[in-house]
Scaffold this motif. Sequence first.
Motif, PDB file in Angstrom:
ATOM      1  N   TYR A 149      58.271  75.855  49.837  1.00 33.40           N
ATOM      2  CA  TYR A 149      56.944  75.529  50.555  1.00 33.40           C
ATOM      3  C   TYR A 149      57.633  75.476  52.122  1.00 33.40           C
ATOM      4  O   TYR A 149      58.308  74.498  52.505  1.00 33.40           O
ATOM      5  N   ASP A 180      56.640  77.311  56.378  1.00 30.43           N
ATOM      6  CA  ASP A 180      55.662  77.791  57.304  1.00 30.43           C
ATOM      7  C   ASP A 180      55.750  79.185  57.313  1.00 30.43           C
ATOM      8  O   ASP A 180      54.822  79.946  58.067  1.00 30.43           O
ATOM      9  N   GLN A 216      48.769  81.239  51.244  1.00 26.71           N
ATOM     10  CA  GLN A 216      48.470  80.075  51.592  1.00 26.71           C
ATOM     11  C   GLN A 216      48.846  79.023  50.559  1.00 26.71           C
ATOM     12  O   GLN A 216      49.189  77.810  50.851  1.00 26.71           O
ATOM     13  N   SER A 247      51.934  77.148  51.572  1.00 30.98           N
ATOM     14  CA  SER A 247      52.234  76.719  52.902  1.00 30.98           C
ATOM     15  C   SER A 247      52.403  75.025  52.948  1.00 30.98           C
ATOM     16  O   SER A 247      52.088  74.498  51.794  1.00 30.98           O
TER      17      SER A 247
END
Length: 651
Positions: free
Chosen positions: A591, A593, A598, A601
């Motif tokens: 996980y 950025d 999505q 994320s």
Amino acid sequence: MGDMFRSEKMALCQLFIQPDATYASIAELGETGCVQFRDLNEEVNAFHRKYVTELRRCDDMERRLRYVETQITKDEIKLPTILPDQEPAAPNPRETVDLEAQLEKTENELREMSANSASLKANFRHMQELKSVLENTEGFFSNQEVINLDSNRVVDPSVEVSAQSQRGQLAFVAGVIKLERFFSFERMLWRISRGNIFLRRSDISGLCENEETGIPELKTVFVAFFQGDQLKQRIKKVCTGYHASVYPCPSSSAERAEMIRDVNVRLEDLKLVLNQSADHRQRVLSAASKKLPSWVIMVRKMKAIYFVLNQFNPDVTGKCLIGEGWVPQSDLLNVQKALARGSKLSESSIPAFMNVIDTNEQPPTYTRTNKFTNGFQNLIDAYGMASYREVNPALYTCITFPFLFAVMFGDLGHGLILLAFASFLIIRERQLSVIKEELFNIFFGGRYIIFLMGIFSIYTGLIYNDVFSKSMNLFGSGWRMNYNTSTVVNNGLNFITLRPNDTNFKTYPLGMDPIWQLADNKIIFLNTFKMKLSIIFGVLHMVFGVTMSVVNFVYYRRYASIFLEFLPQILFLLLLFGYMVFMMFFKWVVYNDTSDDQALSPGCAPSILILFINMMLFGSQEPLDGCKEYMFKGQELLQTIFIVQLKNYFN
């Protein structure tokens, strides 16, 4: 340092010593400190053993030493300190007689001086009170013409003599009483006389010393005027009940003045005698204080020798004493040398010798330590003593304990304080080792533990970038602001989010980036990071501890315990807590950025705690829109297999 990995190999030895050489031999063995004697007279009462008389003499000498020490402490005389390498040896039997005589002489002299001093102080106190009575009662008779009809009687000159003979003469009793008791004393006199006693008082200026406790207190002078001998006896009984001191007081002013002059002369003589007695007492105590620490050590060693000798048994012929004890195998030669020195000192014709006995008994656990490892060994022994020849956890605790402390402590500033305090204890350890304060000795015994705790706390403080809860910007922050001025100014009170993908351009070289001090989620992020770091190291530490049990099973040849104890424990750790640590690393890696998905994320990252609770309870939680409940495909099935396998294994 010795073998810290395991406890020392022990041997059960049998000692044969001639009776004349036992005292010197045990004294030499005591100085080596490498023999743990066994009691061969367990069935014999302590009062029926051979050296019970000598032990009573030692107890009596200890009593005398305690009395002398109490007197020295009372006079606030500082005792000299004896370093461990300066301790005197145990006295031989001839020196014991001289030591006992010297202690008896010192004690008797001090007791005699204390008794004389108490008597002189009591006389001095009574003289002072008598002087106060004579001086303060002067005002009670100043307005009267005193006729010396009786030693303690006054009459009024306005009354004729014939009337006096009809009405009786006025007598009085004078004395000193505590001020706090006077008002109750006054009421009692009023009740027993039905108001026929006239009482006057005058407070003594300053504080008077209490006869029993020596505490200063307030006192007052009183004079009770009355009529009749029967009332006089009642007053004296009340004075006795209230611990009031009654003093003779002449009714004539001239006689009182003459008596005051005599009292002043006696007070000056008592002051001179008291000063001379105090000087003599000070000289005696100063001379005793120089030898007292050595006397205490000598008596304790002598008592320990006779205590050990009471555990010996005579042989059949009665010409030899037999003792048994556990000795580290590496110290067998030292024990033989000590026995030889003892025989030589006592000029024994038959040398003492030692035999090693084969036995199936469980030997005691003995781990040789030095001043560095002693604190860590005591820390381990406080939780439980290891079995004989078992792997010693103290060896690894020398590093793991201060490091795990630092992981949770993690402050560079406080670490410097710990380091400075421990460094002071280490540098001055020779001078501080003689302090007998219990609380201080706890810190002093763990000075090397505190020293390592300070060093590791400085390291983790740098990693956490935490100095007295503040951060240092040593290398420049790796975050930059990508918002323009108008966006920042017009944003108002709302917080601006710094996305790592856009605003982070480099990794801070050492530790935590100082920008986190300005973040709104600083506490949440840093506490979570430190908690997870503590869990990771804690699980590794537990896995290491369980793995070390395999070394013990192999050494004791308990191979079945590897499958019946080690494997269940390691499976429980790895399939539960090890799996939780795996999820932490997996979450940190997957996980981020930079992901285009999505579901991967940071906002969709699941809580490790919630996942672990649902795993144990076979529960589930509805994820957010666009997110997934589990971190990877098949995680739910894997967790179910872990729980089911653990349940089947332990059942």
